[in-house]
Write a protein that holds these residues in place. Structure first.
Motif, mmCIF file in Angstrom:
data_model
loop_
_atom_site.group_PDB
_atom_site.id
_atom_site.type_symbol
_atom_site.label_atom_id
_atom_site.label_comp_id
_atom_site.label_asym_id
_atom_site.label_seq_id
_atom_site.Cartn_x
_atom_site.Cartn_y
_atom_site.Cartn_z
ATOM 1 N N SER A 120 58.433 38.131 32.421
ATOM 2 C CA SER A 120 57.181 37.447 32.931
ATOM 3 C C SER A 120 56.656 38.042 34.128
ATOM 4 O O SER A 120 56.799 38.614 34.294
ATOM 5 N N VAL A 121 55.384 37.632 34.098
ATOM 6 C CA VAL A 121 54.527 37.675 35.343
ATOM 7 C C VAL A 121 54.400 36.900 35.994
ATOM 8 O O VAL A 121 53.905 35.618 35.770
ATOM 9 N N ARG A 122 54.483 36.295 37.557
ATOM 10 C CA ARG A 122 54.172 34.883 37.789
ATOM 11 C C ARG A 122 52.814 35.466 39.593
ATOM 12 O O ARG A 122 53.184 36.117 39.404
ATOM 13 N N LEU A 123 52.090 33.907 38.812
ATOM 14 C CA LEU A 123 50.773 34.291 40.574
ATOM 15 C C LEU A 123 51.301 33.287 41.225
ATOM 16 O O LEU A 123 51.021 32.505 41.119
ATOM 17 N N CYS A 124 51.732 33.751 42.400
ATOM 18 C CA CYS A 124 52.220 32.204 43.403
ATOM 19 C C CYS A 124 51.099 32.538 44.638
ATOM 20 O O CYS A 124 50.869 33.187 45.016
ATOM 21 N N PHE A 125 50.506 30.609 44.400
ATOM 22 C CA PHE A 125 49.375 30.227 45.598
ATOM 23 C C PHE A 125 50.738 29.288 46.358
ATOM 24 O O PHE A 125 51.002 28.125 46.675
ATOM 25 N N PRO A 126 50.890 29.535 47.846
ATOM 26 C CA PRO A 126 52.077 28.774 48.538
ATOM 27 C C PRO A 126 51.451 28.068 48.961
ATOM 28 O O PRO A 126 52.269 26.353 49.534
ATOM 29 N N HIS A 127 50.338 28.367 49.467
ATOM 30 C CA HIS A 127 49.867 26.886 50.512
ATOM 31 C C HIS A 127 49.303 25.673 49.592
ATOM 32 O O HIS A 127 48.692 24.926 50.066
ATOM 33 N N ALA A 128 49.373 26.016 48.191
ATOM 34 C CA ALA A 128 48.730 25.231 47.401
ATOM 35 C C ALA A 128 50.063 24.619 45.990
ATOM 36 O O ALA A 128 50.025 23.534 45.517
ATOM 37 N N GLY A 129 51.137 25.139 46.973
ATOM 38 C CA GLY A 129 52.566 24.479 46.386
ATOM 39 C C GLY A 129 52.527 25.046 44.927
ATOM 40 O O GLY A 129 53.147 24.387 43.876
ATOM 41 N N ARG A 130 51.497 26.421 44.032
ATOM 42 C CA ARG A 130 51.764 26.751 42.584
ATOM 43 C C ARG A 130 52.443 27.975 42.087
ATOM 44 O O ARG A 130 52.409 28.391 43.624
ATOM 45 N N ILE A 131 53.016 28.209 41.433
ATOM 46 C CA ILE A 131 53.300 29.567 40.209
ATOM 47 C C ILE A 131 53.045 28.797 39.428
ATOM 48 O O ILE A 131 53.661 28.033 38.733
ATOM 49 N N VAL A 132 51.845 29.954 39.229
ATOM 50 C CA VAL A 132 51.785 30.379 37.243
ATOM 51 C C VAL A 132 52.037 31.113 37.235
ATOM 52 O O VAL A 132 52.382 32.116 37.720
ATOM 53 N N PHE A 133 52.649 30.972 36.392
ATOM 54 C CA PHE A 133 52.947 32.330 35.336
ATOM 55 C C PHE A 133 53.107 32.470 33.108
ATOM 56 O O PHE A 133 52.167 32.323 32.748
ATOM 57 N N LYS A 134 53.590 33.623 32.894
ATOM 58 C CA LYS A 134 53.078 33.733 31.638
ATOM 59 C C LYS A 134 53.632 34.627 31.410
ATOM 60 O O LYS A 134 54.514 35.672 31.486
ATOM 61 N N GLN A 135 54.650 34.475 30.312
ATOM 62 C CA GLN A 135 56.037 35.323 29.741
ATOM 63 C C GLN A 135 55.580 36.336 28.959
ATOM 64 O O GLN A 135 54.667 36.025 27.869
ATOM 65 N N THR A 136 55.751 37.442 29.262
ATOM 66 C CA THR A 136 55.584 39.198 28.643
ATOM 67 C C THR A 136 56.374 38.833 27.310
ATOM 68 O O THR A 136 55.137 40.847 26.507
ATOM 69 N N LEU A 137 57.742 38.594 27.339
ATOM 70 C CA LEU A 137 58.045 38.905 26.617
ATOM 71 C C LEU A 137 58.791 37.884 25.675
ATOM 72 O O LEU A 137 59.849 37.713 25.871
ATOM 73 N N PRO A 138 57.956 37.067 25.019
ATOM 74 C CA PRO A 138 58.583 35.690 24.590
ATOM 75 C C PRO A 138 59.220 35.972 23.400
ATOM 76 O O PRO A 138 58.825 37.959 22.540
#
Length: 360
Positions: free
Chosen positions: A228-246
């Motif tokens: 998966s790839v994760r995009l981290c937004f620490p000041h918003a308290g968010r980590i969004v992700f997409k699984q790249t090998l489902p």
């Protein structure tokens, strides 16, 4: 021919015929929120503004092994089944990128989807233009094929997509919750179902995960590799992700980890959106039928797959199993995050300072 930059304009055109009505296909293209589900290279989309016709988006995507983000401006022309787009801030060597999607009605309820790209590169260098053309072409073909497969599914899209969340309320610092979620490389020591996880941070806030998952209903040694790839937004308290090998029957899986303080404490949430692969659901049904037939000693020498769409009961069973498997895993991670925060014991080293958003 010259564009605004004075450089040569390179043009690409890719099409696919789809056994589905043009209106239904255009509706898929117009649905920005679900684009990461049917676009293999699109990792995450955030809508910045939309007036009903013109929308401005921030898009994160994989391109030739790199993760990049840009602003995408789209103008929809629903009566013409056409969407114009301009990409801004895409980075070197590309200077300009624009194009359009069109959906043309064909005979017998079929349609033709076409995507056109026009781009220039800095200095007009042929090697850079060839490289960008290769990446753009590969992504366009993959997106068109995925779009075709989804549009042609006999089950409705609403039956193939499921969204759900798990949450835990924690009496502890939100910073520690986020710290635990951010440091996924430490999870294998705490999660029995995840024997291996390798994390690389290609740039601040962009994490690439490669990991093994032990199958709950298989032998002890049965594991599958996922990523998966994760995009981290620490000041918003968010980590969004997409699984790249489902793994089947999942065709695409996106989601978000979020830490939300409120007057009662902190809620830590795992949100998931999953697209099922109808073909994989059918294959699983056939395998189950073969196994049952073997058990009865009645398996024919040449078993044929069941024809037609997956029945509602089969799809519902697949939805329930996927929901349970993903929900069980994410809830275990949330509970461990809560224990980490509530204990206030810093067993993990503090993460380095991260950017407010990945790839600004």
């Amino acid at each position: 021919m010259s564009g605004m930059s004075g450089e040569r304009v390179h043009r690409l055109r890719h099409s696919v015929e789809v056994a589905a009505p043009a209106g239904a296909v255009f509706a898929l293209l117009a649905d920005t929120a679900r684009r990461p589900l049917y676009s293999p290279h699109v990792l995450h989309v955030e809508q910045l503004d939309f007036d009903g016709v013109r929308e401005r988006l921030r898009v994160w995507e994989s391109a030739g092994g790199r993760i990049r983000s840009s602003i995408l401006v789209r103008v929809q022309h629903p009566h013409e089944r056409r969407i114009e787009f301009v990409r801004l801030g895409h980075g070197t060597p590309v200077e300009t990128m624009s194009g359009e999607w069109t959906v043309e009605e064909g005979a017998g309820g079929r349609s033709v989807v076409t995507v056109r790209h026009e781009f220039t590169v800095a200095g007009g260098r042929d090697d850079d233009a060839a490289g960008e053309g290769l990446v753009t072409g590969d992504n366009a073909r993959a997106e068109l094929e995925s779009l075709r497969r989804i549009a042609e599914s006999r089950a409705g899209l609403d039956d193939l997509v499921l969204s759900f969340e798990e949450s835990v309320r924690v009496n502890g610092p939100g910073e520690l919750l986020y710290d635990f979620l951010y440091r996924a490389a430490d999870w294998p020591a705490l999660l029995p179902h995840m024997p291996r996880l390798r994390l690389t941070e290609s740039s601040p806030g962009v994490q690439i995960l490669d990991y093994d998952v032990r199958l709950p209903d298989g032998p002890d040694a049965a594991v599958r590799t996922e990523g998966s790839v994760r995009l981290c937004f620490p000041h918003a308290g968010r980590i969004v992700f997409k699984q790249t090998l489902p793994s089947a029957p999942v065709a695409a899986h996106t989601g978000e980890w979020s830490v939300l303080p409120d007057e009662y404490g902190v809620r830590v949430i795992a949100q998931h959106t999953v697209l099922l692969d109808e073909g994989a659901v059918q294959a699983a049904l056939l395998a189950s039928e073969k196994a049952a037939a073997r058990a009865r000693g009645k398996l024919a020498a040449t078993a044929k797959p069941a024809s037609g769409p997956a029945s509602p009961s089969v799809l519902e069973l697949a939805r329930r199993r996927v929901r349970q498997a993903i929900g069980r895993t994410s809830l275990a991670i949330l509970e461990l995050a809560g224990q980490h925060a509530e204990s206030s014991v810093r067993t993990l080293p503090r993460r380095p300072a991260a950017a407010t958003s990945p790839l600004p």
